[in-house]
Design a protein around this motif. Structure first.
Motif, PDB file in Angstrom:
ATOM      1  N   PRO A  87     -26.240 -17.024  76.881  1.00  0.00           N
ATOM      2  CA  PRO A  87     -27.462 -17.065  76.068  1.00  0.00           C
ATOM      3  C   PRO A  87     -27.508 -18.329  75.216  1.00  0.00           C
ATOM      4  N   GLY A  88     -28.592 -18.474  74.472  1.00  0.00           N
ATOM      5  CA  GLY A  88     -28.731 -19.610  73.568  1.00  0.00           C
ATOM      6  C   GLY A  88     -29.466 -20.766  74.217  1.00  0.00           C
ATOM      7  N   ASP A  91     -28.275 -26.634  78.327  1.00  0.00           N
ATOM      8  CA  ASP A  91     -28.674 -27.805  79.107  1.00  0.00           C
ATOM      9  C   ASP A  91     -28.040 -27.670  80.489  1.00  0.00           C
ATOM     10  N   ASP A  92     -28.841 -27.211  81.453  1.00  0.00           N
ATOM     11  CA  ASP A  92     -28.334 -26.965  82.801  1.00  0.00           C
ATOM     12  C   ASP A  92     -27.770 -28.237  83.425  1.00  0.00           C
ATOM     13  N   ASP A  93     -28.528 -29.320  83.312  1.00  0.00           N
ATOM     14  CA  ASP A  93     -28.151 -30.556  83.994  1.00  0.00           C
ATOM     15  C   ASP A  93     -26.839 -31.115  83.468  1.00  0.00           C
ATOM     16  N   ALA A  94     -26.633 -31.053  82.159  1.00  0.00           N
ATOM     17  CA  ALA A  94     -25.397 -31.573  81.572  1.00  0.00           C
ATOM     18  C   ALA A  94     -24.265 -30.554  81.601  1.00  0.00           C
ATOM     19  N   GLY A  95     -24.594 -29.288  81.872  1.00  0.00           N
ATOM     20  CA  GLY A  95     -23.567 -28.253  81.888  1.00  0.00           C
ATOM     21  C   GLY A  95     -23.051 -27.901  80.508  1.00  0.00           C
ATOM     22  N   ILE A  96     -23.920 -28.038  79.510  1.00  0.00           N
ATOM     23  CA  ILE A  96     -23.502 -27.859  78.118  1.00  0.00           C
ATOM     24  C   ILE A  96     -24.215 -26.668  77.475  1.00  0.00           C
ATOM     25  N   GLY A  97     -23.434 -25.846  76.769  1.00  0.00           N
ATOM     26  CA  GLY A  97     -24.009 -24.840  75.901  1.00  0.00           C
ATOM     27  C   GLY A  97     -24.363 -25.512  74.585  1.00  0.00           C
ATOM     28  N   VAL A  98     -25.648 -25.840  74.412  1.00  0.00           N
ATOM     29  CA  VAL A  98     -26.061 -26.642  73.257  1.00  0.00           C
ATOM     30  C   VAL A  98     -25.878 -25.869  71.963  1.00  0.00           C
ATOM     31  N   LEU A  99     -26.305 -24.599  71.958  1.00  0.00           N
ATOM     32  CA  LEU A  99     -26.235 -23.816  70.724  1.00  0.00           C
ATOM     33  C   LEU A  99     -26.349 -22.332  71.020  1.00  0.00           C
ATOM     34  N   SER A 100     -25.451 -21.563  70.407  1.00  0.00           N
ATOM     35  CA  SER A 100     -25.612 -20.112  70.342  1.00  0.00           C
ATOM     36  C   SER A 100     -25.222 -19.679  68.940  1.00  0.00           C
ATOM     37  N   THR A 125     -26.054 -22.045  83.519  1.00  0.00           N
ATOM     38  CA  THR A 125     -27.447 -21.965  83.101  1.00  0.00           C
ATOM     39  C   THR A 125     -27.639 -20.850  82.091  1.00  0.00           C
ATOM     40  N   HIS A 126     -28.846 -20.777  81.562  1.00  0.00           N
ATOM     41  CA  HIS A 126     -29.257 -19.729  80.639  1.00  0.00           C
ATOM     42  C   HIS A 126     -29.401 -18.410  81.394  1.00  0.00           C
ATOM     43  N   ASP A 127     -29.048 -17.321  80.736  1.00  0.00           N
ATOM     44  CA  ASP A 127     -29.093 -16.021  81.408  1.00  0.00           C
ATOM     45  C   ASP A 127     -30.505 -15.650  81.862  1.00  0.00           C
ATOM     46  N   VAL A 128     -31.509 -15.926  81.042  1.00  0.00           N
ATOM     47  CA  VAL A 128     -32.885 -15.580  81.422  1.00  0.00           C
ATOM     48  C   VAL A 128     -33.407 -16.516  82.506  1.00  0.00           C
ATOM     49  N   ARG A 129     -32.998 -17.792  82.493  1.00  0.00           N
ATOM     50  CA  ARG A 129     -33.419 -18.683  83.580  1.00  0.00           C
ATOM     51  C   ARG A 129     -32.854 -18.203  84.915  1.00  0.00           C
ATOM     52  N   TYR A 172     -34.519 -26.487  76.322  1.00  0.00           N
ATOM     53  CA  TYR A 172     -35.355 -25.987  75.233  1.00  0.00           C
ATOM     54  C   TYR A 172     -36.599 -25.248  75.716  1.00  0.00           C
ATOM     55  N   ALA A 173     -36.968 -25.400  76.979  1.00  0.00           N
ATOM     56  CA  ALA A 173     -38.160 -24.724  77.485  1.00  0.00           C
ATOM     57  C   ALA A 173     -37.888 -23.232  77.679  1.00  0.00           C
ATOM     58  N   GLY A 174     -38.910 -22.433  77.477  1.00  0.00           N
ATOM     59  CA  GLY A 174     -38.798 -21.001  77.724  1.00  0.00           C
ATOM     60  C   GLY A 174     -38.432 -20.173  76.509  1.00  0.00           C
ATOM     61  N   GLU A 175     -38.266 -20.812  75.337  1.00  0.00           N
ATOM     62  CA  GLU A 175     -37.924 -20.042  74.134  1.00  0.00           C
ATOM     63  C   GLU A 175     -39.191 -19.408  73.553  1.00  0.00           C
ATOM     64  N   ILE A 176     -39.810 -18.577  74.373  1.00  0.00           N
ATOM     65  CA  ILE A 176     -41.088 -17.971  74.003  1.00  0.00           C
ATOM     66  C   ILE A 176     -40.919 -17.022  72.827  1.00  0.00           C
TER      67      ILE A 176
END
Length: 317
Positions: A87-88, A91-100, A125-129, A172-176
């Protein structure tokens, strides 16, 4: 085949390389091994390790423990890749968990660290993606090229597909759930006020009812049952949640013009009690806009694992 039938049926994962998928949640971690026929083996749910600032490394070590368990239990199935979901902000492309904020990590190179430990190609990737990808390729979002998969549970997040391609916006996209519905509304854990998930998530529905009544409930289903029985506070809380969701979907319609919004997560289990009034309220908010279909997700609670498996297979196919 009619659209109604198409969106109510999910395709099987199908043949491909054997892979592992691990879905790290704020409370539990789910994991499964998928064999070459696409069967899900050894599905497990264990508490997500929590170790303050060391939680990210503890999660990675848990992944290795799970890999070893699968190897011992299913020695004939040899996975060739891993799909890791967290979660959180991711960044899929960089393979980084930016923030949780819930799991206390920032800028963790999950992909690199996991590959170093388990020696398997890893997609991250993000769990929801991941759940959205499963719905897009195998489930209710399959008939559409422009679609939003919205998962409503304790929080709210979305997976966006534009012209048949996932849109991630660097994570950052999808944080609805953190789109502001009411600037003077409740304080959100993210620091803003009036975010969608402070009003319309399953967790918010329970919390808002309890604040109004002093009662203690186990889940949003109880609030819905009370609303259906005529409870005034429950009716108000449920109506406010529907209004907030309808407004958020109307905003998506104005900005992205999706053909459909696919809704999954715990709240979607309310069925037509959710979908009928939500469609009606959204329609009243739109004028010339494309009116998206609002349909239930079709894969269920393991959509994230299936999405992780699809992504892992893509690494080695």
């Amino acid at each position: 085949m009619t659209l109604a039938l198409m969106v109510d049926q999910a395709l099987p994962l199908g043949n491909g390389e054997a892979v592992i998928a691990v879905d790290v949640g704020g409370t539990d971690t789910k994991a499964a091994l998928f064999d070459e026929s696409g069967r899900m083996l050894g599905l497990s749910r264990t508490p997500t390790p929590r170790d303050g600032g060391g939680t990210a490394l503890s999660v990675i070590h848990r992944v290795e423990e799970l890999r070893l368990q699968f190897a011992a239990t299913f020695p004939a199935v040899r996975p060739r890749a891993l799909g890791l979901l967290v979660p959180g902000v991711v960044d899929d492309d960089a393979g980084i968990g930016v923030l949780s904020t819930n799991l206390h990590w920032s800028n963790v190179p999950f992909k690199e660290l996991t590959e170093e430990l388990i020696h398997l190609p890893t997609t991250f990737t993000h769990d929801v993606r991941a759940a959205g990808e499963a719905e897009f390729r195998l489930g209710a979002a399959r008939p559409f090229r422009n679609v939003v998969v919205l998962v409503i549970g304790t929080g709210i997040a979305g997976s966006l597909f534009i012209d048949g391609h996932a849109h991630t916006g660097g994570g950052y996209a999808g944080e609805i759930g953190h789109a502001i519905i009411d600037p003077a509304g409740p304080l959100c854990g993210c620091g803003s006020r009036g975010c969608l998930e402070t009003i319309a998530s399953a967790g918010a529905i329970v919390r808002r009812y309890e604040q109004r009544t002093g009662a203690r409930l186990r889940g949003a289903r109880e609030v819905l049952a009370l609303a259906e029985a005529g409870d005034v506070a429950a009716t108000a809380v449920w109506s406010e949640a529907l209004d907030a969701l309808a407004l958020s979907i109307a905003q998506l319609a104005a900005v992205l013009a999706p053909e459909a919004v696919v809704i999954g997560g715990g709240l979607a289990q309310a069925g037509e009690t959710l979908f009928v009034p939500l469609r009606e309220r959204m329609t009243t908010l739109l004028s010339f806009h494309r009116r998206p279909l609002i349909v239930p997700a079709s894969i269920g609670e393991n959509a994230g694992l299936l999405g992780g498996a699809l992504r892992a297979r893509a690494l080695v196919s």
